[in-house]
Motif scaffolding. Structure first.
Motif, mmCIF file in Angstrom:
data_model
loop_
_atom_site.group_PDB
_atom_site.id
_atom_site.type_symbol
_atom_site.label_atom_id
_atom_site.label_comp_id
_atom_site.label_asym_id
_atom_site.label_seq_id
_atom_site.Cartn_x
_atom_site.Cartn_y
_atom_site.Cartn_z
ATOM 1 N N ARG A 1 -7.540 0.844 -1.636
ATOM 2 C CA ARG A 1 -8.806 -0.033 -0.825
ATOM 3 C C ARG A 1 -8.012 0.263 0.442
ATOM 4 N N THR A 2 -6.697 0.020 0.752
ATOM 5 C CA THR A 2 -6.381 -0.097 2.185
ATOM 6 C C THR A 2 -6.631 1.262 2.739
ATOM 7 N N GLN A 3 -5.964 2.421 2.332
ATOM 8 C CA GLN A 3 -6.172 3.653 2.051
ATOM 9 C C GLN A 3 -7.418 3.951 2.695
ATOM 10 N N VAL A 4 -8.690 3.963 2.304
ATOM 11 C CA VAL A 4 -9.794 4.373 2.568
ATOM 12 C C VAL A 4 -10.270 3.520 2.999
ATOM 13 N N TYR A 5 -10.179 2.019 3.618
ATOM 14 C CA TYR A 5 -10.821 1.780 4.338
ATOM 15 C C TYR A 5 -10.431 1.949 5.729
ATOM 16 N N ARG A 6 -9.140 2.580 5.714
ATOM 17 C CA ARG A 6 -8.758 2.737 6.976
ATOM 18 C C ARG A 6 -8.673 4.481 6.894
ATOM 19 N N GLU B 1 3.283 3.367 -4.037
ATOM 20 C CA GLU B 1 2.380 4.941 -3.530
ATOM 21 C C GLU B 1 1.781 5.402 -3.285
ATOM 22 N N GLY B 2 1.908 5.247 -5.540
ATOM 23 C CA GLY B 2 0.610 6.395 -6.109
ATOM 24 C C GLY B 2 -1.175 6.478 -5.743
ATOM 25 N N GLY B 3 -1.168 4.634 -5.642
ATOM 26 C CA GLY B 3 -2.313 4.318 -4.656
ATOM 27 C C GLY B 3 -2.453 4.879 -3.451
ATOM 28 N N ASN B 4 -1.255 4.869 -2.675
ATOM 29 C CA ASN B 4 -1.410 5.291 -1.631
ATOM 30 C C ASN B 4 -2.049 6.676 -1.623
ATOM 31 N N ARG B 5 -1.246 7.172 -2.463
ATOM 32 C CA ARG B 5 -1.618 8.640 -2.176
ATOM 33 C C ARG B 5 -2.878 9.368 -2.731
#
Lengths: 396, 396
Positions: free
Chosen positions: A353-358, A314-318
């Motif tokens: 990474r997931t969030q940024v690349y998306r 969750e924090g990584g996503n934010r």
DNA sequence: CGCCTTTGTCCTGTGAGTGGAAAAAGTGGA
DNA sequence: TCCACTTTTTCCACTCACAGGACAAAGGCG
């Protein structure tokens, strides 16, 4: 008085000093290959540096097929002090002029006790390093503080997490105490300089260095130079809104990134989860230690605890969401993730990474590495040493 | 062949040329005050510039209490072409070497027709300007395109709103056609350079220039120099997420700023509102013109239409939210708002200011002016002329 | 008309820097 | 062991950029 007080007399000498710092001992001939100067001129400048004592002869180099060359190196007795003041602990290290760490101490501490108390502790640690024979005196010191700094004067300005430091003349006071030149900067900027000097960012001109510790900050490097902004507060990304109408933050707003993910937020969320009985793992740790920190969450996650993993994700996503915005804006060549929570490791990194690349456009992310810092807690002190050496190795 | 092909022979000459460009005609003595050179050296360099023809004598200056000095100025016959290609229109202007606009044309156009068709139109406009006696030949041209550019080569890369331009060698092709040196850059960067040269940003080293037109982009100036990022896509803030799970965007994501506020989004929202009968003002305009644009919304707002005002305020809030994040990150000394929607004026500006001042920390916003661009549609072409002059007035 | 200020030109001295020659110090093969 | 060949280092003469002073030219001002 063994201390070196000399400074390079011109830009050539400054370049030579930096080559010797970054490349270690070197022969005159090799230096000549790296610098655009005639052999004669080079010899003159090296001789002058030898005279000042900043540089010393270092025996003969191996032959490259002909006459062996005389090596020179930075005076091995030069000592820099690197100090990295965090919110809850302080790192102090001694390096030689090539910025190799010779000794490193770490102690818990609370910045909120104010500059006087903190510097007392720092000076004691420095004295301990001296006493163990690592240094007689210091030739310069770099200091990192967890808040914005008016860089030329070395004075913290309006630091949110360290009231009592506002306007305190850190540079002047420490220069007095230590009896050597001092430079002060934001801790995040020093981490960026550390990773640039000896870590993952050695070859990148433009990059971001996100430090997730008690708070969240970001070092910005443009064309190889740290960018500090108009008032020294550039990179203060902890209070970018990550969640509309989210959690209240100490700054008075709601939904700040720092309120949702940081060492402090993570500890709070983990404690909450443990108390609500969501995680046996965390609950047992809470009972054992009396309180939870990011380290506990990391351990729980490593043990496979689902709640801990969820918190990290969750924090990584934010964080990733905010970084995605910064990547679109800044188009860096590299993003480094560091700070206390790097213990959370690849779970965190994957989420970011997931969030940024998306979220960012392919042109910006196409060839964008997002990696963990290589130096860990040494990044700050190495950067601090680098800061003061950059200053001292520039023409006066 | 009246065209000047000379370039400054050294850094001193380059500095002199830039002083003359930015300060207009000047006496040798005054130049001496602004540059760190002895009188003899200065005289030599000025003489050399006079020989090349880049600089010409310009009569006697008024006395400053003693002997009157001989003025020099940039050759008044030098001509630069500034081209600003937008999504739906193109601006072409002729300037002298002091970057004063001598003639300016604007025509509707569609970038999606591809580079060949667009350049045909641009060349026709340039020819028209020549025919009206403003120029015989051009000594250089600056071109702005609405998308990322690989700057050194002057080639658009992966531009979202202008497929068909990807990889087209704009610089080379136009250099061939126009028979003069050409530089290509993102239109937003040129706007920033324009405002820096002749607009509100004359005295600021670090600033952001947000252009809201068909899309949204942001020029970044660091230490007086445009920052373009690793792949040339820095400042591409249109696809930063402004609304979680918001409107779908052409880029494939949801909630992008551009999908919620931009010339295109505003026109769409206004049309929708008119059709739903929310605004008599907008409905009547829709009936009259067959379609609505940002200009109609501006007019309706000026007439006091509540729906139009709401749309602007809503958009300003979204934009302000994103800018607030950028301000926290970048800590600029100034934020300039420009582009097609500046017609929305102070309603928009007020909304943006409110968000930024509320969401960013006081240290970053304390002395941060947020203002509309001063140059309007001239910013792009002025910046284009500035781009090529910077290039030509640098040592070869 | 004389004195002062500013501007422009000329000229020489100085110091930085280049590049070639030669000496010094090695390597390796015959 | 000697000799040919490399690489490193020093030395020296030469170039060039530039500063700064002297002086002439041009103008203001009382």
């Amino acid at each position: 008085m063994r201390r070196m007080t000399a400074r390079p007399g011109n830009a050539h000498q400054a370049r030579l000093l930096k080559l010797l710092r970054d490349g270690g001992p070197n022969s005159r001939a090799q230096l000549g290959d790296q610098i655009d100067l005639s052999r004669s001129k080079l010899a003159v400048e090296v001789d002058r540096l030898l005279e000042t004592g900043l540089v010393v002869a270092d025996g003969l180099a191996a032959s490259r097929g002909g006459r062996r060359s005389h090596n020179v190196r930075l005076n091995p007795e030069l000592r820099f002090l690197g100090v990295d003041i965090g919110a809850t602990s302080v790192d102090v290290a001694v390096t030689n002029a090539e910025l190799e760490t010779l000794g490193h101490l770490n102690q818990p501490m609370d910045v909120r006790e104010g500059p006087v108390a903190v510097f007392e502790q720092v000076l004691a640690m420095a004295a301990k390093l001296k006493a163990s024979g690592l240094a007689e005196e210091f030739d310069g010191a770099g200091i990192g503080v967890p808040g914005p700094v008016r860089f030329p004067e070395g004075i913290p300005v309006a630091p949110p997490i360290m009231p009592g430091w506002d306007g305190f003349p850190v540079r002047e006071a420490l220069s007095q105490e230590l009896g050597c030149p001092v430079m002060v900067d934001n801790d995040v900027n020093l981490m960026a300089m550390g990773e640039q000097h000896a870590g993952v960012a050695r070859t990148v001109a433009d990059f971001l260095c996100v430090k997730i510790g008690t708070g969240i900050g970001c070092g910005i490097v443009v064309g190889g130079e740290v960018y500090r902004g108009t008032t020294g507060s550039a990179g203060d990304i902890g209070h970018i809104q990550a969640v509309p109408d989210g959690r209240p933050c100490a700054c008075g707003n709601r939904g700040c990134l720092e309120a949702h993910f940081s060492g402090a937020a993570l500890a709070r969320d983990a404690t909450e989860a443990a108390q609500q009985g969501l995680s046996a793992e965390l609950a047992s740790r809470l009972e054992t230690n009396g309180a939870l920190t990011a380290v506990d969450v990391a351990a729980a996650a490593a043990a496979g605890d689902a709640t801990a993993l969820d918190l990290i994700r969750e924090g990584g996503n934010r964080t990733g969401q905010v970084i995605a915005g910064l990547v679109s804006f800044f188009n860096p060549g590299l993003v480094v993730i560091g700070g206390g929570v790097t213990g959370l490791g690849h779970t965190l990194l994957a989420a970011i990474r997931t969030q940024v690349y998306r979220q960012s456009l392919p042109l910006a992310t196409g060839n964008l590495p997002i990696v963990l810092g290589e130096l860990g807690p040494a990044a700050g002190v190495t950067g601090a040493a680098r800061l003061i050496s950059d200053h001292l190795f520039s023409p006066a």
